[in-house]
Scaffold this active site. Structure first.
Site, short mmCIF file in Angstrom:
data_model
loop_
_atom_site.label_atom_id
_atom_site.label_comp_id
_atom_site.label_asym_id
_atom_site.label_seq_id
_atom_site.Cartn_x
_atom_site.Cartn_y
_atom_site.Cartn_z
N ASN A 9 0.86 -1.20 0.00
CA ASN A 9 0.00 0.00 0.00
C ASN A 9 0.89 1.25 0.00
O ASN A 9 1.71 1.44 0.90
CB ASN A 9 -0.89 -0.05 1.25
N HIS A 12 0.93 6.20 1.94
CA HIS A 12 1.67 7.13 2.80
C HIS A 12 2.88 7.76 2.13
O HIS A 12 3.45 8.71 2.67
CB HIS A 12 1.97 6.47 4.14
N HIS A 45 -5.56 3.73 -1.77
CA HIS A 45 -6.87 4.12 -1.26
C HIS A 45 -7.18 5.54 -1.72
O HIS A 45 -6.56 6.50 -1.25
CB HIS A 45 -6.85 4.03 0.27
N ARG A 47 -9.28 8.24 -1.13
CA ARG A 47 -10.25 8.64 -0.11
C ARG A 47 -11.14 9.76 -0.63
O ARG A 47 -10.75 10.52 -1.51
CB ARG A 47 -9.53 9.10 1.16
N ARG A 51 -6.98 12.85 0.88
CA ARG A 51 -5.92 13.31 1.79
C ARG A 51 -4.55 12.75 1.42
O ARG A 51 -3.54 13.31 1.78
CB ARG A 51 -6.26 13.00 3.24
N GLU A 72 -8.64 0.70 -3.10
CA GLU A 72 -9.49 0.76 -1.91
C GLU A 72 -10.40 1.97 -2.03
O GLU A 72 -9.94 3.07 -2.38
CB GLU A 72 -8.64 0.90 -0.65
N THR A 103 -18.48 -2.56 15.17
CA THR A 103 -17.78 -2.14 16.40
C THR A 103 -16.28 -2.40 16.28
O THR A 103 -15.49 -1.71 16.89
CB THR A 103 -18.33 -2.90 17.62
N GLU A 153 -11.29 -9.05 3.03
CA GLU A 153 -10.02 -8.72 3.66
C GLU A 153 -10.28 -8.54 5.15
O GLU A 153 -11.09 -7.68 5.55
CB GLU A 153 -9.42 -7.44 3.06
N HIS A 189 -3.77 -4.35 7.78
CA HIS A 189 -3.84 -3.17 8.65
C HIS A 189 -2.95 -3.36 9.87
O HIS A 189 -3.12 -4.29 10.64
CB HIS A 189 -5.26 -2.83 9.12
N1 PXP Z 1 -6.00 -2.94 4.02
C1 PXP Z 1 -6.92 -1.97 4.08
C2 PXP Z 1 -8.31 -2.26 3.63
C3 PXP Z 1 -6.59 -0.68 4.53
O1 PXP Z 1 -7.52 0.30 4.56
C4 PXP Z 1 -5.26 -0.43 4.91
C5 PXP Z 1 -4.87 0.93 5.39
O2 PXP Z 1 -5.03 1.87 4.40
C6 PXP Z 1 -4.33 -1.48 4.81
C7 PXP Z 1 -4.73 -2.73 4.38
C8 PXP Z 1 -2.89 -1.27 5.16
O3 PXP Z 1 -2.75 -0.93 6.50
P1 PXP Z 1 -1.36 -0.39 7.02
O4 PXP Z 1 -1.09 0.87 6.28
O5 PXP Z 1 -1.58 -0.20 8.48
O6 PXP Z 1 -0.33 -1.45 6.72
#
Ligand code: PXP
Length: 242
Positions: A9, A12, A45, A47, A51, A72, A103, A153, A189
């Site tokens: 991913n 960032h 992703h 968004r 952002r 995403e 939750t 996922e 995640h």
């Molecule tokens: N999978 C999904 C669906 C996510 O939303 C994210 C975070 O954007 C990730 C995986 C990756 O998470 P991380 O950046 O914490 O490794």
């Protein structure tokens, strides 16, 4: 066990770029480096508030990326239109608003069955492989199967927070139960070099999507080495036999 796929991913990289509003560092260049370092896919992703990843990034990823793109996105009409224009390999539906979440933080696939049904249908008709980002919970597995998506996922955030047996057991149970319903199981995640091994060892998992830790580690050791080290940590947790 089968080799686990790694989706990197790159969100960032765009977060850092956007902090200064310029073009550097370029997430598409990061995707190319991740590709060279052995990633099996790239995840981004888009968004609603843009952002990090922008529409222009998605245009360029679709044009330049040689790996499958996992887009995403929230379940909104705007994102549906974008996905239908680009037709990425996969689309992972994620919650962006509080009321869309269970939750545990994943998409409430069970509670949103009626609104998700046409949405998932449009993506599937376009040949996009749809996944739902959900909590590791049997009810969510059943809801995903009812919606007819091929993939879920599992949200590993709670496991990553406390790395306890309880959360690990929930992931194991959901993976086994979901696979029994015919779903392909992905997870992601909050995964790091230290906590990924126990997740990689869950036999039903086919793919992990990992971003923040890899990009953070790239500051210290470089992106290619960070991707390769994550690959090695996954392989150490799941010896590949064939
Ligand atoms: N999978 C999904 C669906 C996510 O939303 C994210 C975070 O954007 C990730 C995986 C990756 O998470 P991380 O950046 O914490 O490794």
């Amino acid at each position: 066990m089968k080799r686990l796929r790694l989706g990197v991913n790159i969100d960032h990289v765009a977060t850092i770029r956007n902090a200064r509003g310029g073009l550097h560092p370029d997430p598409v260049r990061a995707a190319a480096i991740a590709t060279e370092a052995g990633a099996d896919g790239v995840t981004a992703h888009l968004r609603e508030d843009r952002r990090h990843i922008t529409d222009g990034d998605i245009d360029r990823l679709m044009a330049e990326l040689t790996l499958p793109l996992n887009l995403e996105m929230a379940a909104t009409m705007e994102m549906l239109d974008i996905a239908l224009v680009h037709r990425p390999h996969a689309a992972c539906i994620v919650p962006e608003r509080r009321e869309e979440r269970t939750t545990e933080g994943g998409l409430d696939a069970a509670g949103q069955h009626n609104s998700l049904t046409p949405f998932v249908g449009r993506l599937r008709e376009a040949g996009i492989r749809v996944s739902l980002f959900v909590a590791p919970d049997r009810r969510q597995m059943e809801a995903a199967a009812r919606l007819g998506v091929p993939v879920v996922e599992l949200h590993t955030g709670p496991y990553a927070h406390d790395a306890g047996e309880r959360e690990l057991d929930r992931l194991r149970d959901a993976a086994e139960y979901g696979a029994g319903l015919g779903l392909e199981i992905h997870a992601g995640h909050g995964l790091t070099f230290d906590n990924v091994g126990l997740v990689a060892a869950i036999p039903q998992l086919a793919e992990l999507n990992i971003g923040h830790f890899i990009i953070g580690e790239a500051v210290f050791i470089g992106l290619g080495p960070a991707v390769r080290a994550m690959r090695a940590a996954m392989d150490a947790g799941r010896p590949v036999t064939g």
